[in-house]
Structure formats: C-alpha cells, structure tokens
Enzyme design. Structure first.
Site, PDB file in Angstrom:
ATOM      1  N   LYS A 174       0.841  -1.205   0.000  1.00  0.00           N
ATOM      2  CA  LYS A 174       0.000   0.000   0.000  1.00  0.00           C
ATOM      3  C   LYS A 174       0.876   1.255   0.000  1.00  0.00           C
ATOM      4  CE  LYS A 174      -3.885  -2.363   2.169  1.00  0.00           C
ATOM      5  NZ  LYS A 174      -4.658  -2.674   3.383  1.00  0.00           N
ATOM      6  N   GLN A 228      -4.347  -1.830   9.788  1.00  0.00           N
ATOM      7  CA  GLN A 228      -4.333  -3.124   9.094  1.00  0.00           C
ATOM      8  C   GLN A 228      -4.899  -4.217  10.004  1.00  0.00           C
ATOM      9  OE1 GLN A 228      -3.379  -3.509   5.786  1.00  0.00           O
ATOM     10  NE2 GLN A 228      -4.228  -5.559   6.035  1.00  0.00           N
ATOM     11  N   ASP A 270     -10.686   3.304   4.750  1.00  0.00           N
ATOM     12  CA  ASP A 270     -11.088   1.908   4.546  1.00  0.00           C
ATOM     13  C   ASP A 270     -12.618   1.782   4.570  1.00  0.00           C
ATOM     14  OD1 ASP A 270      -8.957   0.277   3.957  1.00  0.00           O
ATOM     15  OD2 ASP A 270      -8.410  -0.102   6.043  1.00  0.00           O
TER      16      ASP A 270
END
Ligand code: NDP
Length: 291
Positions: free
Chosen positions: A53, A97, A120
């Site tokens: 990412k 994450q 997200d």
C-alpha cells in the site's frame, strides 16, 4: 465457453494513472495527500499488505507514513496514536491493518478513527452512510469489485447477484452496492442450505469465503460474471482463490484471477479514497485545485 479474464493489475494501473493527475493537482496546491498506515503485531501478511500500500502511494504522489506497534500494545496506546493521527492536518487517511492482536477489539479501534479520515470505509458512520445509499467512503474491496464489474459492460439492473460471505469488510458492503446498482441480491454464508442452488442462479457471483476452491465449476451459471475475492494457500503453497479457476474458465463469462484480480483493485481504491479525502479537505479550506 472460455471466460474473459478481468485483469485487476491492469485495471488498477489504468485507474492509478488517472488518479495520479488528481494527486498532482493537490500537491501543486500545497495540499499533499497523506495516508497513515498502522500495523500492530507481527502478522507477516499484514506487513506485506502495508508495504504494498505504501509503495502504491509513493508511485502516485501520496505521502505515506507507517506506524508499527508491538504485538503486546495496549488499547490506550493504540487509541492515543489514532487520536494523534486524527488531529494531524497533514494526514487525510488512516488505515489500521487487520487482523489485530487478540487483546484489541477491532470495532473499538476502528470506531476511534475520525469518520472523515476512515479511508477503509469501516467506521460505523461510513457503513451507515453506505446503507442509506449516500456513501462517503466505500470500503476498498467492495469498491474495487464494482469497478471490475463495470468493465464487463453488464447492466446490473434486474440481474441475480449472489454474494457468498457476509463479513463487514467484503460481503455485506458489496451486497449493498449491488443492491444499489439494481441487482436482486442473495447473501449466503456458512449457515446457508444448499449453497449451489443459490450460486447456480447467479448472473453475478461474488465469493468472499476464505476456503480454497469452495466454488466448483458446477456451481457457476453459464456466462456469469464471477468475482473471486478469496486469498488462500493451496496444499502446494500456491495462492488460490475461493473459486476453482480452471473450471470457472470453462463456464463463466468473466472471471477474476487470484492473484492479480481483486487484490490490486483493493489497493487502488484505498488510493482513490485518500485522494478524495484530501480533495474534501482542500474544498473545506477554500483551496482551489488547478484544472
Ligand atoms: P471472513 O472470515 O470475515 O468471512 C468469511 C465469510 O465466509 C463468513 O461470512 C462465513 O460465514 C462465510 N463462509 C465460510 N465458510 C463458508 C462456506 N463453506 N459456505 C458459505 N459461506 C462460508 O473473511 P473476509 O470477508 O475478511 O475475507 C474472505 C476472503 O477474502 C479471505 O480469503 C480473505 O483473505 C480474502 N480477502 C481478500 C481481499 C482482497 O483484497 N483480495 C480483501 C479482503 C479479504 P459465517 O458468517 O456464517 O461465518
């Protein structure tokens, strides 16, 4: 029938070059888009995902920073870091994450992220906006799936869509997006009786289960668009999806490969959400972005 392969790597590359122009405009206006990635613990897969990412951010002009916390981190320490990132005007997106070490409840950690920086799209406020049909940040994997479906040229209105898997990250949000696109949606899970009976009706089949080759060729309608989200290790240590790819190639109209399908699109949509967040921030501050 041989299915057309939807190449996620190629599509992500194309979209990224379009978004790079938007990142360039933000950088030129002094509003460098910024993403903070928080990794907690020693999960090797998490480290690889975050590294990919960060690399993708760098390639299109998004400033990124990685915050690594130990596996034994306490909830107050994690929340303090998130508070600091929420208050940092140079950060427009925060991602934590998953999965987290057992002592940290993901819902509590995600809820602490400012909904305005939740790139997200997993904060309850953002999931609520998605449910009401006015999403602010669409979760990255479902957003990537919808981009992949666009490339088929299928009009989703009235189509039978079957989603297998009901997680908050993939299954539920993609079911909502398909519903909004006008499909008739069936959401299946581990308690579903006779899964094949459902999947065989699907014009669009999204599989997000996490079980190698759980969907065999006989479960796929001829000509269907099949999106394989699963990432699994086979007995031979190869990365495989939830769908039997070889069998799907013979029956489906479209199929996404694993690897190189949904994975690259998930990263691409994270970049898109971060740029979107920085653009909103610029607009709030009355900063004009060049053409
Ligand atoms: P979860 O484990 O959170 O959810 C799995 C879902 O599959 C659950 O709803 C479960 O049902 C359902 N399920 C399990 N077994 C069966 C079965 N035999 N029949 C029908 N349904 C079943 O996983 P995620 O949604 O987080 O991820 C799913 C897969 O997608 C994983 O392989 C993951 O690695 C991958 N993934 C890939 C991404 C990408 O970018 N390519 C991004 C995110 C995930 P129940 O709710 O009843 O337990």
């Amino acid at each position: 029938m041989t299915a057309l392969v939807i190449d996620g790597k190629q599509l992500a590359q194309k979209l990224r070059s379009e978004w790079k122009l938007r990142a360039d405009r933000l950088n030129a206006a002094g509003m460098a888009p910024g993403l903070a990635a928080v990794v907690i613990g020693d999960n090797p897969a998490s480290k690889i995902y975050v590294r990919n990412k960060i690399k993708a951010c760098r390639e299109i002009g998004i400033r990124s920073e990685e915050h690594v916390l130990g596996a034994g981190s306490t909830l107050p320490a994690v929340l303090a870091l998130i508070d600091r990132l929420n208050a940092d005007a140079g950060i427009h997106g925060i991602l934590v994450q998953l999965p987290l070490p057992a002592q940290l409840a993901p819902a509590v950690v995600i809820e602490r992220i400012s909904p305005d920086k939740d790139v997200d799209g997993l904060h309850s406020r953002n999931l609520g906006s998605l449910l009401s049909g006015h999403p602010r940040f669409v979760p990255c994997t479902p957003a990537g799936i919808m981009e992949m479906l666009k490339t088929t040229g299928l009009n989703l209105r009235g189509k039978e869509a079957v989603v297998v898997g009901r997680s908050n990250i993939v299954g539920k949000p993609v079911a909502l997006l398909l519903l909004q696109a006008g499909a008739t949606v069936t959401l299946c899970h581990s308690q579903t009786r006779n899964l094949a009976q459902h999947t065989r009706r699907a014009d669009v089949l999204v599989c997000a289960i996490g079980k190698p080759h759980a969907i065999g060729g006989e479960m796929i309608k001829l000509g269907a668009a099949v999106i394989d989200v699963g990432i699994n290790r086979s007995a031979e240590e190869k990365l495989v999806g939830d769908v039997d790819y070889g069998a799907a190639l013979q029956r489906a109209g479209w199929i996404t490969p694993v690897p190189g399908g949904v994975g690259p699109m998930t990263i691409a949509m994270l970049l898109c959400n971060t740029i979107l967040s920085a653009e909103r921030h610029a607009a709030e501050q009355g900063i004009q972005l060049g053409a």
